[in-house]
Design an enzyme around this catalytic site. Structure first.
Site, PDB file in Angstrom:
ATOM      1  CG  ASN A  29      -0.328   0.215   2.382  1.00 18.38           C
ATOM      2  OD1 ASN A  29       1.074   0.406   2.671  1.00 18.38           O
ATOM      3  ND2 ASN A  29      -0.941  -0.233   3.575  1.00 18.38           N
TER       4      ASN A  29
ATOM      5  CB  ALA B 228       1.506  -6.228   4.093  1.00 16.06           C
ATOM      6  CB  ALA B 229       2.656  -6.197   9.502  1.00 15.95           C
TER       7      ALA B 229
ATOM      8  CB  SER C  56       7.087  -4.009  11.960  1.00 17.92           C
ATOM      9  OG  SER C  56       7.753  -2.782  11.618  1.00 17.92           O
TER      10      SER C  56
ATOM     11  CG  ASN D  82      -1.901  -2.242   8.314  1.00 20.09           C
ATOM     12  OD1 ASN D  82      -2.161  -2.920   7.268  1.00 20.09           O
ATOM     13  ND2 ASN D  82      -0.377  -2.088   8.286  1.00 20.09           N
TER      14      ASN D  82
ATOM     15  CE1 TYR E  82       5.582  -5.889  14.480  1.00 22.04           C
ATOM     16  CE2 TYR E  82       7.345  -6.446  16.015  1.00 22.04           C
ATOM     17  CZ  TYR E  82       6.781  -6.602  14.746  1.00 22.04           C
ATOM     18  OH  TYR E  82       7.487  -7.396  13.835  1.00 22.04           O
TER      19      TYR E  82
ATOM     20  CE  LYS F 228       4.436  -8.675  12.115  1.00 22.43           C
ATOM     21  NZ  LYS F 228       4.948  -9.135  10.714  1.00 22.43           N
TER      22      LYS F 228
END
Ligand code: UDP
Length: 329
Positions: A32, A73-74, A76, A91, A140, A144
């Site tokens: 993105n 895609a993340a 972090s 996200n 975070y 994950k």
């Protein structure tokens, strides 16, 4: 067949794209571009858009014959995740849910996942192995871990096989000199230290000098980004070979304190690099060091650029040549 790389224009993603490109894979990239850079792409076909946009993802899956996904895609950043956990759940967790649903819909049943040592939290044992307790100390890491667990249940229900790669601290740059680390804002230790060496910052702020470590600063296991990239390619091979889902740590197995990193950076750059000691950063565990025996045995992974001095040298080459990164943000 193509490999879909989500977040492929980011730091680690772009190095994985380079590694796939080097061995002639067909590559499709979804990014993105919130954190990605067009110039970081040394190959592949870019689709600019978001995983959470179902119509956009339909186009990606319909226009390409994708057999495996590598999912980077993340968001972090530990510090940011403590201030804005909602952004991370939306996200990272919801984005992964959208991706897995599309994979199921389009019959794509292999995913390599960019996970993190932050899933462990404060470790019970050092070095950490994959059977150790996962109790994240920051939002975070929690997102994950939630993404990993989601993949486990999509495997049970839909036979989507995953390899989750829990990286320790990525650093360094590609040996071609064409791609490297460029986050804005930058929050990671090594690039910030090198920005201080370049005179772009007055000093490096050391977050906490009162940890229970030998010199009081946090200890991390730094791993070269191209060694991480190689592990993703090996993981794709493993899934294509029909292997079951698995989780692997990726690190060098040696810990360095923040003070040691600064000392080595001073030696590599020949610059003074002033350090200022500040309060701890919320969410940071004291020590994170990997046992990567499992990845070495089962993936055949063998990190080649394992000396911290060489990792910092490679980062320094990139930062010296590209003081403003890609210059696009
Ligand atoms: N760190 C620091 N000053 C900075 C950035 C990071 O002292 O400006 C410390 C941080 O507290 C952690 C280590 O350096 O102990 C590595 O942090 P980084 O953000 O690079 O990676 P993380 O371990 O959070 O993934």
């Amino acid at each position: 067949m193509a490999v879909l790389v989500t977040g492929g224009a980011g730091y680690i993603g772009s190095h994985a794209v380079a590694a796939l490109q080097e061995r002639g894979e067909e590559i499709v990239i979804v990014d993105n571009m919130q954190q990605g850079h067009r110039k970081a792409l040394l190959g592949g076909k870019l689709y600019e858009g978001d995983l959470r946009d179902a119509a956009f993802m339909d186009t990606v899956f319909q226009e390409n014959e994708i057999d495996a996904v590598i999912h980077f895609a993340a968001n972090s950043l530990v510090g940011e995740s403590m201030k804005d956990p909602g952004k991370y759940y939306h996200n990272n967790v919801f984005g992964t849910l959208c991706l897995l649903e599309k994979m199921n819909e389009y019959n794509v049943r292999k995913i390599v996942f960019s996970s993190t040592a932050a899933t462990y939290g404060e470790p019970e044992n050092v070095p950490i192995d994959e059977y150790d307790r996962t109790l994240p100390t920051n939002a975070y890491g929690e997102t994950k871990l939630a993404m990993e667990k989601m993949m486990k249940w999509f495997d049970v229900a839909h036979n989507i096989k995953f390899v989750s790669l829990r990286y320790f601290n990525a650093a360094g740059a590609h040996e071609s000199g064409k791609i490297g680390e460029d986050h804005s804002p930058e929050t990671h230790l090594i690039p910030i230290v090198l920005q201080a060496a370049l005179g772009q910052r007055p000093h490096i702020s050391v977050f906490g000098e009162d940890y229970e470590t030998a010199d009081g600063t946090c200890i991390r296991d730094y791993i070269h980004v191209s060694d991480l990239a190689d592990a993703h390619v090996l993981a794709v091979d493993r899934l294509r070979g029909g292997a079951d889902s698995a989780v692997y740590n990726l690190g060098n197995g040696t810990g360095f304190s923040v003070k040691q990193v600064i000392e080595i950076a001073r030696a590599v750059t020949g610059k003074e690099i002033p350090a200022v000691f500040e309060a701890r950063r919320a969410g940071d565990p004291a020590t994170l060091v990997a046992s990567s025996d499992r990845a070495r045995k089962e993936l055949g992974w063998n990190p080649k650029r394992d000396k911290l001095e060489d990792i910092i040298k490679s980062a320094w080459s990139w930062h010296e040549a590209n003081p403003n990164g890609y210059g696009d943000k």
